[in-house]
Design an enzyme around this catalytic site. Structure first.
Site, short mmCIF file in Angstrom:
data_model
loop_
_atom_site.label_atom_id
_atom_site.label_comp_id
_atom_site.label_asym_id
_atom_site.label_seq_id
_atom_site.Cartn_x
_atom_site.Cartn_y
_atom_site.Cartn_z
N ASP A 275 20.35 -20.81 -69.87
CA ASP A 275 20.71 -21.88 -68.93
C ASP A 275 21.42 -21.22 -67.74
O ASP A 275 22.60 -20.93 -67.77
CB ASP A 275 21.63 -22.88 -69.63
CG ASP A 275 21.99 -24.07 -68.75
OD1 ASP A 275 21.83 -23.96 -67.52
OD2 ASP A 275 22.44 -25.08 -69.29
N GLU B 216 30.39 -33.83 -79.51
CA GLU B 216 30.38 -32.53 -80.15
C GLU B 216 31.01 -31.44 -79.27
O GLU B 216 30.67 -30.27 -79.34
CB GLU B 216 28.97 -32.12 -80.58
CG GLU B 216 28.46 -32.90 -81.77
CD GLU B 216 27.32 -32.22 -82.50
OE1 GLU B 216 26.71 -31.32 -81.90
OE2 GLU B 216 27.05 -32.59 -83.64
N GLU C 160 33.58 -22.47 -72.61
CA GLU C 160 32.47 -23.40 -72.37
C GLU C 160 32.51 -24.36 -73.55
O GLU C 160 31.83 -24.19 -74.54
CB GLU C 160 31.15 -22.63 -72.30
CG GLU C 160 30.01 -23.46 -71.71
CD GLU C 160 29.27 -24.26 -72.76
OE1 GLU C 160 29.76 -25.34 -73.14
OE2 GLU C 160 28.21 -23.80 -73.20
N HIS D 263 20.82 -27.11 -70.20
CA HIS D 263 20.52 -27.39 -71.61
C HIS D 263 21.20 -28.68 -72.09
O HIS D 263 20.84 -29.22 -73.13
CB HIS D 263 20.92 -26.20 -72.49
CG HIS D 263 22.39 -26.10 -72.77
ND1 HIS D 263 23.28 -25.58 -71.87
CD2 HIS D 263 23.12 -26.47 -73.85
CE1 HIS D 263 24.50 -25.61 -72.39
NE2 HIS D 263 24.43 -26.15 -73.59
#
Length: 518
Positions: A225, A327, A318, A466
């Site tokens: 990505d 999540e 990240e 993504h």
């Protein structure tokens, strides 16, 4: 450790059995609970006799179906629930070219009955096939019931013994791994300089989440990505004056790419933390790039370990998930900030927001929602509510953007707390053309507000990432004219037991819809 010849072969435990439930199974068998036929009103004392009846009276041969559809125990459970719910003619099941029950919806069941307790994995293997004589042995349905109990108790005793041996073998293997790791690390001078903490902590409720990051495919997807990776790279390397000589914490380091960017930008020390098994590969990557003198990797959950330093100058992570918060690792990011970041230190990123935009895509809506109106000539409209209640993660074509975009929450990561995951926002959406509002798409923007600012968006107007977009399809579409507005409200709450899951409630006009991100 015992000699290899003294260890009997390990038991193959089927997916339908729990480790410590064997006593309960014994009691169920003794109770003599009646097993109802799958296709008629007759009942039988054992599943063995019920299987014989289904095979001889209804031409329903479970072993033949198992081989035909390559069924496992989950497929068997779905089949039983499908039969109970749909009550099909057995001929339909045996003559169909596909498994009609192949839908995860049939894994949900209300009443636990003897059919669902049957050890399906052993069907077709001696001596556990109850309605077939194998190697000259009589079918279990013809055996004396007391003999069955003796056999079950004997098998359970063997299973417990083998479980004990397996547990002891695993402990011995773990000791061997620790000894081997100590030998390897003591022989590597570079590793002596930077000791690696490889504490294995119990996964707990986060086990499934962290295990997903042990698969290398997901790391390839994230590294590939370019929007994500280039943004972090530019934020770190283009602000080298911020990183030079500083100590950095890389939370959820994965393969270590952000740790290596930080080291390249001049950081004096970098501590990379990850709970998943991929960190062992990250150690190899760090050595492969000769950065082991700068980067120290720690395996474990941040909340359950202590860093080698009291405070760090920079935290980079990240941590974002789908719809930013689903999540995601916001709780751990906040914990790291409050415990380890020096006063005046930097967070990367330091701010994120979530936006929604109206979508008009009738073709996609027909494929996802209206599809159930006519499925090969049959109505399946009852599926619509369940389908719509799930948020979809997909790429929204930019030419389907139908309204203005609205920010529903803005999160300042330097001062927010974990309640940032729960919010309510009222807003208006205004149509940019005549059309049909079929869905709302959620996305997030991320900001690195340093001397050289970097930001990126995951919206449908930007280059694909993504994370894609999170799409909430409407049960009732809305016709709007160009310039016409509609009042909306979006509320986001966490699941009580799984804090990584979200419930999103959207109100459009007079209609309210609830979506699950689970």
């Amino acid at each position: 450790m015992a000699e290899e010849a003294d260890v009997p072969p390990l038991a193959d435990i089927s997916c339908g059995q729990e480790d410590d439930d064997s006593d309960g199974w014994d009691e169920m068998e003794v109770s003599g609970e009646q097993t109802a036929c799958l296709f008629c009103s007759k009942s039988f004392l054992t599943i063995a006799v019920a299987l014989d009846h289904c095979r001889t009276e209804h031409n329903f041969d479970l072993l033949t179906l198992k081989k035909k559809y390559n069924m496992d125990c989950y497929s068997y459970i779905k089949m039983i629930n499908y039969i109970r719910l749909q009550q099909p003619d057995p001929k339909i099941l045996t003559e169909s070219s596909v498994a009609l029950w192949d839908d995860d919806a049939y894994l949900k069941t209300g009443t636990v009955e003897p059919w669902l307790m049957y050890d399906f994995d052993d069907l077709g293997t001696a001596p556990s096939t109850p309605h077939y004589a194998i190697d000259g042995k009589p079918p279990l349905s013809n055996m004396n019931f007391s003999d069955l109990q003796v056999q079950i108790q004997h098998l359970n005793m063997q299973l417990r013994q083998k479980d004990t041996l397996l547990e002891n073998a695993m402990k011995d293997m773990q000791k061997m791994k620790e000894v081997t790791r100590t030998i390897v690390e003591s022989g590597d001078a570079n590793l002596k300089k930077i000791p690696h903490n490889v504490i294995n902590l119990p996964a707990g409720s986060d086990g499934e989440y962290f295990n997903s990051y042990s698969h290398f495919g997901i790391h390839h997807e994230m590294l590939d990505d370019k929007v994500r990776t280039f943004s972090y790279r530019d934020a770190i390397l283009n602000n080298s004056e911020v990183f030079k000589g500083k100590e950095v914490l890389d939370l959820g380091c994965g393969t270590g790419i952000l740790s290596m960017f930080s080291a390249k930008s001049g950081a004096s020390r970098v501590f990379g933390i990850d709970q998943s098994e991929v960190i062992y590969k990250a150690m190899d990557i760090i050595r492969e790039n000769n950065l082991q003198d700068t980067i120290q990797l720690i395996k474990g959950k941040l909340e359950q370990i202590n860093l080698p330093v009291e405070k760090v100058d920079i935290i980079v992570s990240e941590w974002m998930g789908y719809f930013l918060l689903f999540e995601g690792m916001l709780d751990s990011f906040i914990y790291a900030r409050d415990k380890y970041l020096k006063e005046g230190g930097h967070l990367l990123p330091n701010r994120c927001n979530i936006s929604v935009v109206g979508i008009s895509d009738t073709k996609r809506y027909d494929n996802v929602v209206n599809f159930w109106d006519d499925v090969y000539g049959f109505s399946m409209r009852c599926m619509k509510n369940d389908v719509i209640s799930e948020a979809f993660v997909e790429v929204v074509p930019s030419d389907t953007i139908f309204t203005n975009s609205v920010v529903v929450t803005d999160i300042d990561l330097t001062r927010c707390d974990t309640t940032a995951c729960e919010f309510t926002s009222k807003f208006n959406l205004t149509a940019n053309s005549d059309g049909t509002l079929t869905a709302l798409a959620g996305y997030f923007d991320t900001f690195f507000e340093l001397p050289n600012t970097v930001e990126f968006s995951t919206g449908p107007h930007a280059t694909k990432t993504h994370w894609q977009q999170t799409v909430f399809y409407l049960k009732e579409t809305v016709e709007l004219k160009r310039g016409e507005s509609i009042e909306c409200k979006l509320s986001c709450t966490r699941f009580k037991k799984n804090v990584r899951g979200l419930t999103v409630t959207i109100t459009i006009g007079n209609n309210s819809y609830q979506y699950l991100l689970a």
